[in-house]
Design an enzyme around this catalytic site. Structure first.
Site, PDB file in Angstrom:
ATOM      1  N   GLY A  99      43.718  12.146   5.626  1.00  0.00           N
ATOM      2  CA  GLY A  99      43.896  10.723   5.905  1.00  0.00           C
ATOM      3  C   GLY A  99      44.255   9.901   4.679  1.00  0.00           C
ATOM      4  CG  HIS A 126      36.963  17.713  10.561  1.00  0.00           C
ATOM      5  ND1 HIS A 126      36.831  16.624   9.730  1.00  0.00           N
ATOM      6  CD2 HIS A 126      38.291  17.861  10.779  1.00  0.00           C
ATOM      7  CE1 HIS A 126      38.032  16.136   9.464  1.00  0.00           C
ATOM      8  NE2 HIS A 126      38.934  16.867  10.086  1.00  0.00           N
ATOM      9  CB  SER A 137      48.295  13.825   4.242  1.00  0.00           C
ATOM     10  OG  SER A 137      47.196  12.934   4.077  1.00  0.00           O
ATOM     11  CE  LYS A 190      40.734  13.563  11.630  1.00  0.00           C
ATOM     12  NZ  LYS A 190      40.853  13.291  10.213  1.00  0.00           N
ATOM     13  CD  GLU A 250      41.431  19.680   8.422  1.00  0.00           C
ATOM     14  OE1 GLU A 250      42.465  19.352   9.016  1.00  0.00           O
ATOM     15  OE2 GLU A 250      40.327  19.145   8.629  1.00  0.00           O
ATOM     16  CD  GLU A 283      37.242  13.050   9.579  1.00  0.00           C
ATOM     17  OE1 GLU A 283      37.159  13.143  10.819  1.00  0.00           O
ATOM     18  OE2 GLU A 283      38.330  12.867   8.982  1.00  0.00           O
ATOM     19  CG  ASN A 291      40.529  16.342  14.680  1.00  0.00           C
ATOM     20  OD1 ASN A 291      40.031  15.706  15.604  1.00  0.00           O
ATOM     21  ND2 ASN A 291      39.902  16.533  13.536  1.00  0.00           N
TER      22      ASN A 291
HETATM   23  P1  13P Z   1      45.192  13.747   8.614  1.00  0.00           P
HETATM   24  O1  13P Z   1      46.332  14.578   9.163  1.00  0.00           O
HETATM   25  O2  13P Z   1      45.122  12.374   9.191  1.00  0.00           O
HETATM   26  O3  13P Z   1      45.169  13.771   7.120  1.00  0.00           O
HETATM   27  O4  13P Z   1      43.841  14.463   9.096  1.00  0.00           O
HETATM   28  C1  13P Z   1      43.682  15.819   8.915  1.00  0.00           C
HETATM   29  C2  13P Z   1      42.488  16.265   9.655  1.00  0.00           C
HETATM   30  O5  13P Z   1      41.380  15.897   9.329  1.00  0.00           O
HETATM   31  C3  13P Z   1      42.682  17.136  10.816  1.00  0.00           C
HETATM   32  O6  13P Z   1      41.490  17.692  11.222  1.00  0.00           O
END
Ligand code: 13P
Length: 250
Positions: free
Chosen positions: A173, A95, A212, A13, A167, A97, A11
């Protein structure tokens, strides 16, 4: 153990420009060996270029979001049917976010998942709890409710052609990965919930872990019985790291 084919999804982003996205896609296309399904999800604006770049490479292309609507007066939206034109096969929905920063409810996420399926694509339904919810013992209730929202509108059939991504919000992150045991517990809970309704569906359902994931923790996470691969954020922006994670999954 079942024969679920493993999947690693990147992803990307809101990162990069056209040139960087094409370069990253080319590097991933060159380095992946086809042992697992490898999906990359660039931003909407880069889908056309990335789609052309990876044509014939065996890499899969996905989007990070889409509209719940097929067409009409919905300024700024991107319909799932439009994504088909870029040869996308998957769309990430829900997601954390999107849920947290754009106030997407589980009901909206479910309607997006259904719209994705109607367009002939496969939704990757993200679920996960916050740290506060984990600390107050609500993991099962929160994730159960996120799954129920899709079951309510689509029934168990909605999970026949879907991928679930667990997740934990506190692991995204942050560098704080769920331990393999913590992740496995939630994956097993998700599979058991689906299994109560349709055991064949739950046996086939791919459940990815995200939060992560890095080259050095991927293999242990992915060796858990109910973890079928990963949804990778930060580490998917570096081809070498992403490919190392793909190889750790095989
Ligand atoms: P990270 O791998 O940066 O923690 O992000 C995970 C994520 O949100 C994948 O959709």
């Amino acid at each position: 153990m079942t024969s679920r084919r493993r999947m690693v999804a990147g992803n990307w982003k809101l990162n990069g420009n056209r040139e960087a996205s094409v370069a990253l896609a080319n590097s991933v296309a060159k380095g992946h060996n086809g042992e697992v399904d490898v999906l990359i999800c660039p931003g909407f604006a880069h889908l056309a270029d990335v789609s052309s770049a990876i044509k014939g490479s065996g890499l899969l292309l996905g989007a990070q979001n889409c509209s719940a609507f097929e067409s009409g007066a919905y300024t700024g939206e991107v319909a799932p049917g439009m994504l088909v034109e870029f040869a996308c096969t998957h769309v990430i929905v829900g997601h954390s976010e999107r849920r947290q920063l754009f106030a997407e409810s589980s009901e909206l996420v479910a309607s997006k998942a259904i719209a994705v399926q109607k367009a002939g694509l496969c939704p990757i339904l993200c679920v996960g709890e916050t740290l506060e919810e984990r600390e107050s013992d609500q993991v099962e209730a929160i994730i159960g409710a996120q799954l129920d929202a899709l079951l309510d509108v689509g029934g168990i059939e909605a999970f026949h052609n879907a991928v679930v991504a667990y997740e934990p919000v506190w692991a995204i992150g942050t560098g704080k990965t769920a331990s393999p045991e913590q992740a496995q517990d939630v994956h097993a809970m998700i599979r058991a919930k689906i299994g109560k309704l349709d055991s064949a569906c739950s046996d086939k359902l791919r459940i990815l872990y995200g939060g992560s994931v890095k080259p050095d923790n991927a293999a242990t996470l992915f060796s858990q019985t109910d973890i079928d691969g990963g949804l990778i954020g930060g580490a998917s922006l570096k081809a070498d790291d992403f490919l190392a994670i793909c190889h750790a999954t095989a």
